[in-house]
Design a protein around this motif. Structure first.
Motif, PDB file in Angstrom:
ATOM      1  N   GLY A  75       0.814  -1.217   0.000  1.00 16.25           N
ATOM      2  CA  GLY A  75       0.000   0.000   0.000  1.00 16.25           C
ATOM      3  C   GLY A  75       0.843   1.260   0.000  1.00 16.25           C
ATOM      4  N   GLY A  76       2.076   1.160   0.497  1.00 14.81           N
ATOM      5  CA  GLY A  76       2.954   2.324   0.595  1.00 14.81           C
ATOM      6  C   GLY A  76       3.074   3.146  -0.685  1.00 14.81           C
ATOM      7  N   PRO A  77       3.331   2.501  -1.835  1.00 16.20           N
ATOM      8  CA  PRO A  77       3.488   3.273  -3.074  1.00 16.20           C
ATOM      9  C   PRO A  77       2.290   4.182  -3.379  1.00 16.20           C
ATOM     10  N   GLN A  78       1.089   3.787  -2.945  1.00 21.08           N
ATOM     11  CA  GLN A  78      -0.091   4.612  -3.207  1.00 21.08           C
ATOM     12  C   GLN A  78      -0.034   5.944  -2.477  1.00 21.08           C
ATOM     13  N   ILE A  79       0.671   5.972  -1.333  1.00 24.79           N
ATOM     14  CA  ILE A  79       0.772   7.242  -0.613  1.00 24.79           C
ATOM     15  C   ILE A  79       2.208   7.771  -0.688  1.00 24.79           C
ATOM     16  N   GLY A  80       2.944   7.296  -1.694  1.00 31.17           N
ATOM     17  CA  GLY A  80       4.261   7.862  -1.969  1.00 31.17           C
ATOM     18  C   GLY A  80       5.410   7.303  -1.149  1.00 31.17           C
ATOM     19  N   ILE A  81       5.194   6.122  -0.523  1.00 34.13           N
ATOM     20  CA  ILE A  81       6.289   5.493   0.216  1.00 34.13           C
ATOM     21  C   ILE A  81       6.749   4.272  -0.578  1.00 34.13           C
ATOM     22  N   GLN A  82       7.918   4.393  -1.224  1.00 39.82           N
ATOM     23  CA  GLN A  82       8.392   3.290  -2.050  1.00 39.82           C
ATOM     24  C   GLN A  82       9.571   2.619  -1.354  1.00 39.82           C
ATOM     25  N   LEU A  83       9.375   1.400  -0.862  1.00 43.27           N
ATOM     26  CA  LEU A  83      10.452   0.704  -0.148  1.00 43.27           C
ATOM     27  C   LEU A  83      10.696  -0.640  -0.808  1.00 43.27           C
ATOM     28  N   ASP A  84      11.967  -1.118  -0.757  1.00 43.32           N
ATOM     29  CA  ASP A  84      12.146  -2.495  -1.212  1.00 43.32           C
ATOM     30  C   ASP A  84      11.729  -3.429  -0.076  1.00 43.32           C
ATOM     31  N   ALA A  85      11.644  -4.737  -0.388  1.00 38.22           N
ATOM     32  CA  ALA A  85      11.033  -5.666   0.565  1.00 38.22           C
ATOM     33  C   ALA A  85      11.791  -5.702   1.892  1.00 38.22           C
ATOM     34  N   PHE A  86      13.132  -5.665   1.821  1.00 34.24           N
ATOM     35  CA  PHE A  86      13.919  -5.734   3.052  1.00 34.24           C
ATOM     36  C   PHE A  86      13.672  -4.510   3.935  1.00 34.24           C
ATOM     37  N   GLU A  87      13.700  -3.318   3.306  1.00 33.36           N
ATOM     38  CA  GLU A  87      13.447  -2.081   4.066  1.00 33.36           C
ATOM     39  C   GLU A  87      12.062  -2.105   4.693  1.00 33.36           C
TER      40      GLU A  87
ATOM     41  N   ILE B 179      -7.995  -7.072  -3.720  1.00 33.86           N
ATOM     42  CA  ILE B 179      -6.891  -6.275  -4.259  1.00 33.86           C
ATOM     43  C   ILE B 179      -6.527  -6.761  -5.660  1.00 33.86           C
ATOM     44  N   GLY B 180      -6.581  -8.083  -5.855  1.00 33.88           N
ATOM     45  CA  GLY B 180      -6.303  -8.634  -7.176  1.00 33.88           C
ATOM     46  C   GLY B 180      -7.237  -8.075  -8.234  1.00 33.88           C
ATOM     47  N   ALA B 181      -8.478  -7.795  -7.828  1.00 32.39           N
ATOM     48  CA  ALA B 181      -9.457  -7.295  -8.794  1.00 32.39           C
ATOM     49  C   ALA B 181      -9.390  -5.780  -8.962  1.00 32.39           C
ATOM     50  N   THR B 182      -8.934  -5.071  -7.923  1.00 32.67           N
ATOM     51  CA  THR B 182      -9.029  -3.605  -7.965  1.00 32.67           C
ATOM     52  C   THR B 182      -7.669  -2.909  -7.997  1.00 32.67           C
ATOM     53  N   TYR B 183      -6.585  -3.633  -7.684  1.00 29.22           N
ATOM     54  CA  TYR B 183      -5.253  -3.014  -7.532  1.00 29.22           C
ATOM     55  C   TYR B 183      -5.262  -1.897  -6.511  1.00 29.22           C
ATOM     56  N   ARG B 184      -5.931  -2.115  -5.408  1.00 33.50           N
ATOM     57  CA  ARG B 184      -6.012  -1.099  -4.349  1.00 33.50           C
ATOM     58  C   ARG B 184      -5.551  -1.707  -3.019  1.00 33.50           C
ATOM     59  N   PRO B 185      -4.256  -2.034  -2.888  1.00 32.71           N
ATOM     60  CA  PRO B 185      -3.802  -2.705  -1.662  1.00 32.71           C
ATOM     61  C   PRO B 185      -4.022  -1.894  -0.392  1.00 32.71           C
ATOM     62  N   PHE B 186      -3.706  -0.599  -0.437  1.00 29.95           N
ATOM     63  CA  PHE B 186      -3.773   0.196   0.789  1.00 29.95           C
ATOM     64  C   PHE B 186      -5.174   0.162   1.390  1.00 29.95           C
ATOM     65  N   GLU B 187      -6.191   0.422   0.542  1.00 27.64           N
ATOM     66  CA  GLU B 187      -7.565   0.500   1.040  1.00 27.64           C
ATOM     67  C   GLU B 187      -8.010  -0.824   1.656  1.00 27.64           C
ATOM     68  N   PHE B 188      -7.740  -1.936   0.946  1.00 29.81           N
ATOM     69  CA  PHE B 188      -8.296  -3.202   1.418  1.00 29.81           C
ATOM     70  C   PHE B 188      -7.518  -3.791   2.591  1.00 29.81           C
ATOM     71  N   TYR B 189      -6.200  -3.591   2.627  1.00 31.29           N
ATOM     72  CA  TYR B 189      -5.473  -4.056   3.809  1.00 31.29           C
ATOM     73  C   TYR B 189      -5.856  -3.235   5.031  1.00 31.29           C
ATOM     74  N   LEU B 190      -6.108  -1.938   4.812  1.00 30.04           N
ATOM     75  CA  LEU B 190      -6.544  -1.101   5.924  1.00 30.04           C
ATOM     76  C   LEU B 190      -7.913  -1.571   6.435  1.00 30.04           C
ATOM     77  N   LEU B 191      -8.783  -1.927   5.487  1.00 26.89           N
ATOM     78  CA  LEU B 191     -10.097  -2.452   5.869  1.00 26.89           C
ATOM     79  C   LEU B 191      -9.945  -3.737   6.688  1.00 26.89           C
ATOM     80  N   ALA B 192      -9.069  -4.638   6.198  1.00 30.20           N
ATOM     81  CA  ALA B 192      -8.835  -5.883   6.934  1.00 30.20           C
ATOM     82  C   ALA B 192      -8.302  -5.576   8.326  1.00 30.20           C
ATOM     83  N   ALA B 193      -7.356  -4.628   8.409  1.00 33.11           N
ATOM     84  CA  ALA B 193      -6.793  -4.251   9.712  1.00 33.11           C
ATOM     85  C   ALA B 193      -7.892  -3.759  10.640  1.00 33.11           C
ATOM     86  N   ALA B 194      -8.828  -2.967  10.087  1.00 32.17           N
ATOM     87  CA  ALA B 194      -9.921  -2.435  10.910  1.00 32.17           C
ATOM     88  C   ALA B 194     -10.775  -3.579  11.454  1.00 32.17           C
ATOM     89  N   PHE B 195     -11.067  -4.581  10.605  1.00 37.53           N
ATOM     90  CA  PHE B 195     -11.850  -5.727  11.074  1.00 37.53           C
ATOM     91  C   PHE B 195     -11.112  -6.481  12.179  1.00 37.53           C
TER      92      PHE B 195
END
Lengths: 215, 218
Positions: A75-87, B179-195
């Motif tokens: 999710g990081g890249p969506q809010i501008g945080i680009q890290l490699d897996a180790f970081e 996420i596979g269907a929408t390419y929106r990891p941040f939103e759906f992982y955050l939703l899972a975290a909330a649950f």
């Protein structure tokens, strides 16, 4: 039991164990830093800091570390945080471990008798001097053992970064289980290395604990 | 790419279904770890030497290695010896055994700290050793360790996310599907975290209530 296979692949496991150790050390350093900051916030006189500290502990201990890693790495890249897996692994696990360490450090500090602080103030030490010279040295002694438990959990939690493809011990075991269909042998190799790391760390903590106790 | 939480409602049913699976797996594994923990404690304390020592070694291995690695062993290991269990069963067994070992450690200490007079009194009134353990010693020991066992159960909820890695469609894997269907990891992982967070808060609430009742019953 296929010992030939184990002999063939063990160098890859040793190398992977090096990555696991490096991950653990870096995560422990970041975790301790976050833990110290978190404890300072939770013990602050300002209600804002106390709230932030409590929220940090509650949220990071209340959700799975795996999900925290995924949010950061995928999710990081969506809010501008680009890290490699180790970081991402070090930062994600470090912040997570910090939440547990916050409670350990805070617990040790508040268990020091209040009279100690009052006595320090009476002797003319400032608030800060009193904390730094009287409370902290005593609290530090109490922290060693529970922080050792945190460290033990942290080392085992480094296995999670296998899920974001960091090539450490668990990832290596998983890959060789997939390619050789010998789960037991691969578990044994990785398991022995984990237990050596955990055992050595435990001995180190016990040594430090003896060292800081007053007879 | 930015954030767009409006994609969530379309996939909410998938994630909610995953949430139910997570609750089911957690409850099943928690029960297994509770009764397994009692059984393991009895074996570790009272079984003959020849069983007790290897058993302690196994416990030690389980406590010294990561759960994720153990899940791989159980899932792929069972397949190798010809037992083809569904992934969720392997997940429940893996989680249950892992936490049973931790519970067993707690229960062993508690059994040893139950007053010796309790066992002697039970034997005097005519109970066999097994009966005395089952009806007098273990109930008292278990009551003493309910709070730390509760902490283990809450840890179990969070570690149940790991079974997504062996392909169980619980909350984490459901979020991954969305996420596979929408390419929106941040939103759906955050939703899972909330649950997870909400389930976690509920468990903490139940734990506090149980602790209060135990405190009253003393």
């Amino acid at each position: 039991m296929d010992f030939d296979l184990m002999l063939r692949v063990y160098p890859f496991f040793i190398e992977a164990a090096g990555t696991t150790i490096l991950l653990s050390v870096l995560t422990a350093i970041l975790g301790l830093t976050c833990g110290a900051l978190g404890a300072a916030a939770r013990l602050s006189r300002l209600v804002v800091f106390r709230f932030l500290g409590a929220a940090y502990v509650s949220v990071f201990r209340g959700t799975p570390a795996l999900i925290q890693l995924f949010i950061l790495y995928f999710g990081g890249p969506q809010i501008g945080i680009q890290l490699d897996a180790f970081e991402a692994g070090v930062i994600g696990l470090g912040i997570n471990a910090g939440a547990y360490m916050t409670e350990t450090i805070r617990g040790a500090i508040i268990s020091i008798d209040k009279g100690q602080r009052e006595a320090a103030r009476t002797l003319g030490l400032s608030q800060f001097q009193g904390f730094y010279k009287v409370i902290l040295p005593q609290a530090a002694r109490l922290m060693v053992r529970p922080l050792g438990v945190n460290l033990n959990m942290l080392i085992k939690a480094t296995a999670l970064v296998a899920a974001i493809s960091v090539i450490e011990l668990t990832y290596t075991a998983q890959r060789y289980i997939g390619s050789t269909y010998k789960p037991f042998e691969m578990f044994l190799l990785a398991g022995i290395l984990y237990m050596i790391i955990i055992y050595a760390t435990g001995r180190g903590v016990a040594w430090l604990d003896r060292k800081v106790q007053i007879n | 790419m930015g954030l767009d939480f409006t994609v969530i409602p379309g996939y909410l049913d998938i994630v909610l279904l995953g949430c139910l699976w997570t609750i089911g797996i957690t409850v099943a594994a928690a029960l297994l770890s509770f009764f397994g923990g009692i059984a393991f404690a009895v074996v570790a304390l009272y079984a003959p030497w020849i069983i007790r020592q290897p058993f302690r070694l196994v416990e030690w291995v389980f406590m010294g290695t990561p759960l994720l690695l153990q899940l791989f062993l159980i899932y792929f290991g069972l397949v190798q010896i010809g037992i083809d269990l569904p992934a969720f069963v392997a997940g429940i067994i893996g989680l249950g055994l892992h936490f049973a070992v931790y519970n067993s450690e707690l229960i062993q200490t508690a059994i040893l700290s139950v007053d010796k007079g309790q066992m002697e009194a039970a034997r005097t009134v005519g109970l066999s050793r097994g009966q005395a353990l089952r009806k007098v010693v273990i109930p008292q020991a278990v009551r003493d360790v309910i709070p730390p066992i509760g902490n283990n159960m809450i840890a179990l909820l969070k570690d149940s996310a790991l079974v997504s890695v062996i392909g169980v469609s619980e909350l984490t894997l459901s979020a991954q599907r969305a996420i596979g269907a929408t390419y929106r990891p941040f939103e759906f992982y955050l939703l899972a975290a909330a649950f997870y967070y909400v389930i976690n808060l509920c468990m903490e609430w139940v734990q506090r209530r149980i602790e209060r009742r135990i405190a009253i019953s003393r």
